[in-house]
Write a protein that holds these residues in place. Sequence first.
Motif, mmCIF file in Angstrom:
data_model
loop_
_atom_site.group_PDB
_atom_site.id
_atom_site.type_symbol
_atom_site.label_atom_id
_atom_site.label_comp_id
_atom_site.label_asym_id
_atom_site.label_seq_id
_atom_site.Cartn_x
_atom_site.Cartn_y
_atom_site.Cartn_z
ATOM 1 N N UNK A 1 -1.271 -0.510 2.402
ATOM 2 C CA UNK A 1 -0.875 -1.861 1.694
ATOM 3 C C UNK A 1 -1.554 -1.482 0.200
ATOM 4 N N UNK A 2 -0.639 -1.994 -0.795
ATOM 5 C CA UNK A 2 -0.790 -1.940 -2.276
ATOM 6 C C UNK A 2 -1.110 -0.527 -2.492
ATOM 7 N N UNK A 3 -0.560 0.338 -2.006
ATOM 8 C CA UNK A 3 -0.547 1.922 -2.214
ATOM 9 C C UNK A 3 -1.526 2.382 -1.682
ATOM 10 N N UNK A 4 -2.538 1.900 -0.835
ATOM 11 C CA UNK A 4 -3.607 2.337 -0.487
ATOM 12 C C UNK A 4 -3.391 2.545 1.141
ATOM 13 N N UNK A 5 -3.803 3.923 1.804
ATOM 14 C CA UNK A 5 -3.648 4.202 2.906
ATOM 15 C C UNK A 5 -4.806 3.355 3.509
ATOM 16 N N UNK A 6 -4.734 2.795 4.944
ATOM 17 C CA UNK A 6 -5.502 2.108 5.544
ATOM 18 C C UNK A 6 -6.173 2.913 6.895
ATOM 19 N N UNK A 7 -5.406 3.986 7.206
ATOM 20 C CA UNK A 7 -5.765 4.705 8.311
ATOM 21 C C UNK A 7 -6.643 5.879 7.881
ATOM 22 N N UNK B 1 26.156 13.055 -0.896
ATOM 23 C CA UNK B 1 25.113 12.452 -1.572
ATOM 24 C C UNK B 1 23.774 12.730 -0.818
ATOM 25 N N UNK B 2 22.745 12.897 -1.747
ATOM 26 C CA UNK B 2 21.435 12.764 -0.995
ATOM 27 C C UNK B 2 20.603 12.312 -2.423
ATOM 28 N N UNK B 3 20.441 10.912 -2.470
ATOM 29 C CA UNK B 3 19.883 10.224 -3.747
ATOM 30 C C UNK B 3 18.577 9.390 -3.363
ATOM 31 N N UNK B 4 17.526 9.965 -3.705
ATOM 32 C CA UNK B 4 16.241 9.389 -3.669
ATOM 33 C C UNK B 4 16.113 7.863 -4.230
ATOM 34 N N UNK B 5 15.763 6.772 -3.648
ATOM 35 C CA UNK B 5 15.377 5.768 -4.405
ATOM 36 C C UNK B 5 13.823 5.304 -4.080
ATOM 37 N N UNK B 6 13.208 5.066 -5.059
ATOM 38 C CA UNK B 6 11.887 4.698 -4.961
ATOM 39 C C UNK B 6 11.211 3.260 -5.064
ATOM 40 N N UNK B 7 10.253 2.830 -4.107
ATOM 41 C CA UNK B 7 9.829 1.503 -4.599
ATOM 42 C C UNK B 7 7.980 1.912 -4.656
ATOM 43 N N UNK B 8 7.367 1.087 -5.453
ATOM 44 C CA UNK B 8 6.145 1.398 -5.898
ATOM 45 C C UNK B 8 5.119 0.301 -5.085
ATOM 46 N N UNK B 9 4.596 0.745 -4.025
ATOM 47 C CA UNK B 9 3.839 -0.228 -3.065
ATOM 48 C C UNK B 9 2.446 -0.580 -3.792
ATOM 49 N N UNK B 10 2.048 0.100 -5.019
ATOM 50 C CA UNK B 10 0.912 -0.393 -5.544
ATOM 51 C C UNK B 10 0.864 -1.543 -6.195
ATOM 52 N N UNK B 11 2.026 -2.047 -6.675
ATOM 53 C CA UNK B 11 2.447 -3.463 -7.159
ATOM 54 C C UNK B 11 2.421 -4.466 -6.201
ATOM 55 N N UNK B 12 2.152 -4.154 -4.887
ATOM 56 C CA UNK B 12 2.091 -5.142 -3.766
ATOM 57 C C UNK B 12 3.220 -4.820 -2.925
ATOM 58 N N UNK B 13 2.804 -4.191 -1.916
ATOM 59 C CA UNK B 13 3.916 -3.767 -0.711
ATOM 60 C C UNK B 13 3.036 -3.204 0.541
ATOM 61 N N UNK B 14 3.792 -3.129 1.423
ATOM 62 C CA UNK B 14 3.125 -2.676 2.713
ATOM 63 C C UNK B 14 4.034 -1.635 3.453
ATOM 64 N N UNK B 15 3.636 -0.820 4.036
ATOM 65 C CA UNK B 15 4.219 0.182 4.865
ATOM 66 C C UNK B 15 3.620 -0.001 6.285
ATOM 67 N N UNK B 16 4.621 -0.137 7.196
ATOM 68 C CA UNK B 16 4.279 -0.187 8.762
ATOM 69 C C UNK B 16 5.140 0.864 9.489
ATOM 70 N N UNK B 17 4.307 1.427 10.398
ATOM 71 C CA UNK B 17 4.800 2.251 11.154
ATOM 72 C C UNK B 17 4.672 1.870 12.765
ATOM 73 N N UNK C 1 5.098 -0.944 13.811
ATOM 74 C CA UNK C 1 4.524 -2.171 13.915
ATOM 75 C C UNK C 1 2.935 -2.291 13.346
ATOM 76 N N UNK C 2 2.358 -1.126 12.821
ATOM 77 C CA UNK C 2 1.008 -1.220 12.495
ATOM 78 C C UNK C 2 1.229 -0.942 11.015
ATOM 79 N N UNK C 3 0.181 -1.856 10.195
ATOM 80 C CA UNK C 3 0.416 -1.579 8.834
ATOM 81 C C UNK C 3 -0.692 -0.243 8.525
ATOM 82 N N UNK C 4 0.028 0.795 7.883
ATOM 83 C CA UNK C 4 -0.636 2.072 7.593
ATOM 84 C C UNK C 4 -1.099 2.380 6.142
#
Length: 148
Positions: free
Chosen positions: A142-148, A119-135, A137-140
């Motif tokens: 938020x809401x689909x917009x890069x902060x760095x 199996x190699x199956x991609x599953x997607x979440x849309x951060x533009x609808x309210x979400x955060x990506x941290x690397x 411990x640092x938020x990079x």
Amino acid sequence: RRNMPSGEVFTGPHEDSAEGIVTFTVPAEYQGQMVRGARLEFRAGQVVTASADEGESALHAALNTDPGARRLGELGIGTNTGIQVPTGNILFDEKIGGTVHLAIGKSYPETGGVNTSAVHWDLITDLRQGGRLSLDGEVVQEDGVFLI
């Protein structure tokens, strides 16, 4: 060369590092069955619980294919802002700017990944609808917009 249009950054995760719960907001098809609202819980890099609002049996079938199907094979970040809405074609949808995708199963050796699976199956979440990506411990993103 083989994955057009362009618009993603991807890598192979450390196979035993994923911890937590992720909900995937973009529908994804698996072997002809639509899966909506998939939720995966990871512990020590392995899916320990899984559910879906629709297509849960397909989700479980994918995860039960082999032991490697319960581990991550890819972490990708969509960067193509020219694609605004999901089309149902994973090669487009995974590139939508402001999304993140995780693939369960086989990893790409060229990214340092070692997980093997049928199996190699991609599953997607849309951060533009309210979400955060941290690397680390640092938020990079938020809401689909890069902060760095």
